[in-house]
Scaffold this motif. Structure first.
Motif, short mmCIF file in Angstrom:
data_model
loop_
_atom_site.label_atom_id
_atom_site.label_comp_id
_atom_site.label_asym_id
_atom_site.label_seq_id
_atom_site.Cartn_x
_atom_site.Cartn_y
_atom_site.Cartn_z
N PRO A 14 7.33 11.71 -2.71
CA PRO A 14 8.54 12.05 -1.78
C PRO A 14 8.24 11.91 -0.24
CG PRO A 14 8.13 13.83 -3.48
CD PRO A 14 6.96 12.68 -3.47
N PHE A 15 7.04 11.58 0.08
CA PHE A 15 6.61 11.54 1.49
C PHE A 15 6.36 10.20 2.02
CE2 PHE A 15 5.16 15.79 0.03
CZ PHE A 15 5.96 16.61 0.88
N ALA A 16 6.44 9.01 0.90
CA ALA A 16 6.31 7.77 1.22
C ALA A 16 7.37 7.18 2.21
CB ALA A 16 6.56 6.88 -0.04
N LEU A 17 6.81 6.43 3.26
CA LEU A 17 7.61 5.73 4.25
C LEU A 17 8.72 4.87 3.85
CD1 LEU A 17 4.99 4.90 6.66
CD2 LEU A 17 6.57 6.79 6.82
N ASN A 18 9.90 4.79 4.25
CA ASN A 18 10.74 3.95 4.13
C ASN A 18 10.60 2.82 4.81
OD1 ASN A 18 13.33 2.30 4.05
ND2 ASN A 18 14.58 4.30 3.84
N SER A 19 10.48 1.56 4.10
CA SER A 19 10.01 0.55 4.69
C SER A 19 10.95 -0.14 5.62
CB SER A 19 9.28 -0.68 3.97
OG SER A 19 10.58 -1.08 2.90
N VAL A 20 12.19 0.13 5.54
CA VAL A 20 13.29 -0.68 6.51
C VAL A 20 13.39 0.37 7.63
CG1 VAL A 20 15.80 -1.11 6.54
CG2 VAL A 20 14.74 -1.37 4.45
N VAL A 21 13.37 1.70 7.56
CA VAL A 21 13.38 2.31 8.51
C VAL A 21 12.36 2.41 9.61
CG1 VAL A 21 13.60 4.71 9.58
CG2 VAL A 21 15.08 4.09 7.29
N THR A 22 11.19 2.21 9.02
CA THR A 22 9.82 2.22 9.76
C THR A 22 9.74 0.63 10.29
OG1 THR A 22 8.97 3.73 8.27
CG2 THR A 22 7.31 2.85 9.40
N SER A 23 10.00 -0.18 9.61
CA SER A 23 10.09 -1.57 10.30
C SER A 23 10.92 -1.72 11.36
CB SER A 23 10.55 -2.67 9.36
OG SER A 23 9.14 -2.99 8.29
N MET A 24 12.17 -1.12 11.32
CA MET A 24 13.19 -1.20 12.39
C MET A 24 12.55 -0.42 13.70
SD MET A 24 16.92 -0.95 10.66
CE MET A 24 17.48 0.21 11.71
N TYR A 25 11.91 0.80 13.43
CA TYR A 25 11.25 1.41 14.33
C TYR A 25 10.18 0.77 15.32
CZ TYR A 25 8.17 4.91 16.82
OH TYR A 25 7.32 5.52 17.57
N TRP A 26 9.03 0.10 14.27
CA TRP A 26 8.43 -0.52 15.01
C TRP A 26 8.92 -1.94 16.02
CZ3 TRP A 26 3.92 1.08 16.63
CH2 TRP A 26 3.52 2.16 16.12
N VAL A 27 9.89 -2.49 15.35
CA VAL A 27 10.51 -3.63 16.10
C VAL A 27 10.95 -3.29 17.47
CG1 VAL A 27 12.12 -5.49 16.17
CG2 VAL A 27 10.73 -5.23 14.11
N ILE A 28 11.71 -2.06 17.10
CA ILE A 28 12.28 -1.47 18.63
C ILE A 28 11.34 -1.25 19.60
CG2 ILE A 28 13.71 0.49 19.50
CD1 ILE A 28 15.47 -0.05 17.11
N VAL A 29 10.33 -0.73 19.13
CA VAL A 29 8.98 -0.12 19.86
C VAL A 29 8.51 -1.34 20.63
CG1 VAL A 29 6.79 0.96 20.11
CG2 VAL A 29 8.60 1.92 18.82
N LEU A 30 8.21 -2.50 20.06
CA LEU A 30 7.36 -3.39 20.31
C LEU A 30 8.32 -4.25 21.20
CD1 LEU A 30 5.64 -4.50 17.24
CD2 LEU A 30 4.76 -3.60 19.35
N ILE A 31 9.67 -4.39 21.17
CA ILE A 31 10.77 -4.99 22.18
C ILE A 31 10.71 -4.27 23.50
CG2 ILE A 31 13.04 -5.35 22.45
CD1 ILE A 31 13.16 -6.26 19.38
N LEU A 32 10.73 -2.77 23.28
CA LEU A 32 10.62 -2.02 24.58
C LEU A 32 9.42 -2.24 25.22
CD1 LEU A 32 12.62 1.18 23.21
CD2 LEU A 32 13.39 -0.58 24.77
N GLN A 33 8.25 -2.24 24.69
CA GLN A 33 7.10 -2.71 25.38
C GLN A 33 6.96 -3.79 25.77
OE1 GLN A 33 3.95 -1.74 22.41
NE2 GLN A 33 4.15 0.38 22.85
N GLN A 69 0.73 -1.19 0.07
CA GLN A 69 -0.03 0.20 -0.08
C GLN A 69 0.92 1.33 0.26
OE1 GLN A 69 -3.38 -0.20 -0.15
NE2 GLN A 69 -3.44 2.25 -0.35
N ASN A 70 2.03 1.32 0.64
CA ASN A 70 2.86 2.36 0.66
C ASN A 70 3.39 2.76 -0.43
OD1 ASN A 70 4.34 4.20 2.19
ND2 ASN A 70 6.16 3.06 1.91
N ASP A 71 3.72 1.62 -1.45
CA ASP A 71 4.27 1.76 -2.89
C ASP A 71 3.39 1.98 -3.72
OD1 ASP A 71 7.00 1.32 -1.65
OD2 ASP A 71 6.92 -0.78 -1.73
N TYR A 72 1.97 1.70 -3.54
CA TYR A 72 1.06 1.96 -4.43
C TYR A 72 1.18 3.06 -5.27
CZ TYR A 72 -3.82 1.82 -6.39
OH TYR A 72 -4.72 1.81 -7.24
N ARG A 73 1.07 4.25 -4.45
CA ARG A 73 1.33 5.77 -5.10
C ARG A 73 2.71 6.34 -4.57
NH1 ARG A 73 -4.36 8.32 -6.50
NH2 ARG A 73 -5.21 6.48 -7.46
N PRO A 74 3.63 6.11 -5.10
CA PRO A 74 5.02 6.51 -4.47
C PRO A 74 5.05 8.16 -4.71
CG PRO A 74 5.56 5.20 -6.40
CD PRO A 74 4.05 5.18 -6.31
#
Length: 126
Positions: free
Chosen positions: A68-87, A61-66
Motif C-alpha cells: 500500500p505504500f508503493a509510489l504511484n509512478s505517474v504522480v511521482t514522474s510528474m513531480y520530478w518533471v516539474i521539479v527539473l523544469i523549475l530547476q 523496482q517499485n512494482d517488485y513488491r507491491p
C-alpha cells in the motif's frame, strides 16, 4: 579569512566573476547528471548487479513488491518533471544581465550543488 567565506550557504551581497562561473558550471553539471542518470535508469535496469533477481529499472523496482505504500509512478514522474523544469528555470537566472537576479540565484545555488572541504586522514607512525 573569516568562517563565512568557507560557508557555501552564507548570503552574500555580491559574487566575483570566478564564483559565478563556478556556480554556472557546477549547477548545470549536477542538473544534467540528475536528468541523464534518472532518465537512463527509468527505462533501463542496471547491468552490473550482483543479484540478478533484483536488477530492475526504477519503476520495475517499485512494482517488485507491491505494498500500500508503493509510489504511484505517474504522480511521482510528474513531480520530478516539474521539479527539473523549475530547476532549469532557476539556472536561467544565473545568466541574467540584471545583477540582482544573478546575485539572488547565486545565493540559492549552494542548495543545488555540493561544494565543501574534504578532510583527509593521515596515519603517522609514532
Amino acid at each position: 579569512m573569516p568562517a563565512q567565506d568557507y560557508n557555501p550557504f552564507a548570503k552574500r551581497e555580491e559574487f566575483g566573476r570566478s564564483n559565478l562561473i563556478a556556480y554556472k558550471v557546477l549547477t548545470i553539471a549536477t542538473w544534467l547528471l540528475v536528468v541523464i542518470v534518472g532518465a537512463y535508469y527509468t527505462f533501463n535496469a542496471p547491468s552490473d548487479c550482483k543479484h540478478k533477481h533484483r536488477c530492475h529499472s526504477i519503476w520495475d523496482q517499485n512494482d517488485y513488491r507491491p505494498t500500500p505504500f508503493a509510489l504511484n509512478s505517474v504522480v511521482t514522474s510528474m513531480y520530478w518533471v516539474i521539479v527539473l523544469i523549475l530547476q532549469a528555470h532557476y539556472i536561467k537566472y544565473l545568466y541574467e544581465s540584471d545583477t540582482s537576479y544573478k546575485t539572488s540565484a547565486a545565493n540559492v545555488g549552494s542548495h543545488f550543488i555540493f561544494v565543501g572541504k574534504i578532510k583527509i586522514k593521515t596515519c603517522t607512525k609514532g
